[in-house]
Design an enzyme around this catalytic site. Structure first.
Site, PDB file in Angstrom:
ATOM      1  N   HIS A 149       0.842  -1.210   0.000  1.00  0.00           N
ATOM      2  CA  HIS A 149       0.000   0.000   0.000  1.00  0.00           C
ATOM      3  C   HIS A 149       0.875   1.258   0.000  1.00  0.00           C
ATOM      4  O   HIS A 149       0.591   2.223  -0.712  1.00  0.00           O
ATOM      5  CB  HIS A 149      -0.943   0.023   1.205  1.00  0.00           C
ATOM      6  CG  HIS A 149      -1.849  -1.176   1.268  1.00  0.00           C
ATOM      7  ND1 HIS A 149      -2.571  -1.503   2.371  1.00  0.00           N
ATOM      8  CD2 HIS A 149      -2.124  -2.143   0.334  1.00  0.00           C
ATOM      9  CE1 HIS A 149      -3.269  -2.612   2.128  1.00  0.00           C
ATOM     10  NE2 HIS A 149      -3.006  -3.021   0.906  1.00  0.00           N
TER      11      HIS A 149
ATOM     12  N   HIS B 201      -9.698  -2.542  -4.118  1.00  0.00           N
ATOM     13  CA  HIS B 201      -8.514  -2.830  -3.309  1.00  0.00           C
ATOM     14  C   HIS B 201      -7.518  -3.702  -4.065  1.00  0.00           C
ATOM     15  O   HIS B 201      -6.301  -3.540  -3.922  1.00  0.00           O
ATOM     16  CB  HIS B 201      -8.880  -3.482  -1.973  1.00  0.00           C
ATOM     17  CG  HIS B 201      -7.677  -3.591  -1.080  1.00  0.00           C
ATOM     18  ND1 HIS B 201      -7.242  -2.537  -0.294  1.00  0.00           N
ATOM     19  CD2 HIS B 201      -6.765  -4.575  -0.930  1.00  0.00           C
ATOM     20  CE1 HIS B 201      -6.128  -2.887   0.313  1.00  0.00           C
ATOM     21  NE2 HIS B 201      -5.807  -4.124  -0.055  1.00  0.00           N
TER      22      HIS B 201
ATOM     23  N   ASP C 145      -3.485  -3.093  -4.633  1.00  0.00           N
ATOM     24  CA  ASP C 145      -2.419  -4.077  -4.439  1.00  0.00           C
ATOM     25  C   ASP C 145      -1.599  -4.263  -5.717  1.00  0.00           C
ATOM     26  O   ASP C 145      -0.370  -4.398  -5.663  1.00  0.00           O
ATOM     27  CB  ASP C 145      -3.006  -5.434  -4.017  1.00  0.00           C
ATOM     28  CG  ASP C 145      -3.451  -5.450  -2.565  1.00  0.00           C
ATOM     29  OD1 ASP C 145      -3.025  -4.575  -1.780  1.00  0.00           O
ATOM     30  OD2 ASP C 145      -4.231  -6.356  -2.205  1.00  0.00           O
TER      31      ASP C 145
ATOM     32  N   HIS D  61      -0.967 -11.374  -5.162  1.00  0.00           N
ATOM     33  CA  HIS D  61       0.411 -10.884  -5.080  1.00  0.00           C
ATOM     34  C   HIS D  61       1.397 -11.748  -5.876  1.00  0.00           C
ATOM     35  O   HIS D  61       2.295 -11.237  -6.538  1.00  0.00           O
ATOM     36  CB  HIS D  61       0.865 -10.827  -3.616  1.00  0.00           C
ATOM     37  CG  HIS D  61       0.129  -9.801  -2.810  1.00  0.00           C
ATOM     38  ND1 HIS D  61       0.212  -8.448  -3.075  1.00  0.00           N
ATOM     39  CD2 HIS D  61      -0.712  -9.919  -1.757  1.00  0.00           C
ATOM     40  CE1 HIS D  61      -0.537  -7.787  -2.200  1.00  0.00           C
ATOM     41  NE2 HIS D  61      -1.114  -8.659  -1.395  1.00  0.00           N
TER      42      HIS D  61
END
Ligand SMILES: [Zn+2]
Length: 288
Positions: A75, A231, A235, A258
């Site tokens: 973030h 969100h 990321d 991720h």
């Protein structure tokens, strides 16, 4: 040509790490070093640089250097990336960036407060030249040439409060602050015990994550009906920022996370025929 940027004054932040549960204080310092450097004050000032080849992605992205780490950098890196800040020293007295309210907005406001200054050295923009898709199980992430920095994310969760969501974002600073930075991280109540067993989410509370039981969000209201997919875009920006270059290109992610974000950077590093450094154009989020 776009100049590298730093902050004009020190910024102080503190809070709890979502995975470690530890309280961490952070001081961001102006620097002309031209890089983003973390310094672990609790480990005698050990330095850790942002390097996409020294990252571990579990439920967050962590920078690893020998026996030293900084967890959950995504973030903060997303905020620095969109603000164009690529020259800064970040001192911290623990091993994880504070989660704040689960979103990037408190970080963005704190970092914008002192104002930015431009440095004499230039940023190197990575321009995507050819399309490619990476896959991981049912997930995929593709990149293709674009006039600007664009991100499209699709998620599908068999959950009544999420379902299928897609969001497309042409990156600007104002758009980031209004549409992406406020979107909070989320998790499922049933996964929390499992995360705790793995030593994760120890700092997760109803105040710093959107939590869902089997039917609904238990700590509503949401900030946006599609806060979840927004969100994911946050990321993705933070993980793409691990390379340290602004992009001219469109990144499209489907049910990714991720690990696939990071694999995309690794693919680009190994395959320089898919991109080139661009000197005359830059993405519009850097106009601000
Ligand atoms: Zn996140």
């Amino acid at each position: 040509m776009v100049e590298k940027r730093t902050i004009q004054r020190e910024v102080f932040l503190s809070g709890v790490g979502i995975h470690s549960g530890q309280r961490v204080s952070l001081t961001l310092r102006p620097s002309a070093c031209g890089r983003i450097v973390f310094r672990r004050l609790d480990l005698g000032g050990r330095e850790i640089e942002v390097d996409p080849l020294k990252v571990e992605s579990k439920n967050s992205s962590s920078l690893i250097s020998e026996d030293c780490a900084v967890q959950t950098v995504e973030h903060l890196l997303a905020v620095l990336h969109i603000l164009g800040i690529d020259s800064i020293e970040i001192d911290l007295d623990g091993g994880e960036i504070p989660v704040m309210d689960g979103s990037a907005l408190p970080l963005a406001h704190a970092i914008l407060e002192p104002g930015l200054s431009r440095l004499p050295s230039q940023k190197k923009v990575v321009k995507i030249l050819r399309e490619h898709t990476l896959r991981e199980g049912q997930a995929s992430l593709s990149f293709s040439p674009d006039q600007d920095f664009r991100l499209t994310y699709s998620i599908e969760f068999p959950h009544p409060a999420i379902g299928s969501q897609e969001f497309s974002f042409a990156a600007t600073r104002q758009g980031f602050l209004a549409e992406i930075a406020p979107a909070r991280t989320f998790g499922f109540l049933k996964d929390v015990l499992e995360l705790w067993k793995r030593g994760l989410a120890k700092g997760g509370t109803l105040e710093n994550a959107v939590i869902l039981d089997d039917e609904k969000v238990i700590n509503g209201p949401l900030r946006f009906p599609d806060e979840f997919v927004r969100h994911k875009i946050l990321d993705l920006i933070g993980d793409l920022a691990l390379w340290g270059h602004p992009f001219l290109g469109h990144f499209k992610a489907y049910r990714a996370g991720h690990s696939l974000h990071l694999k995309t950077i690794h693919f680009l590093l190994r395959n320089p025929d898919f991109w080139a450094f661009e000197e005359s154009e830059a993405p519009s989020f850097l106009d601000a």
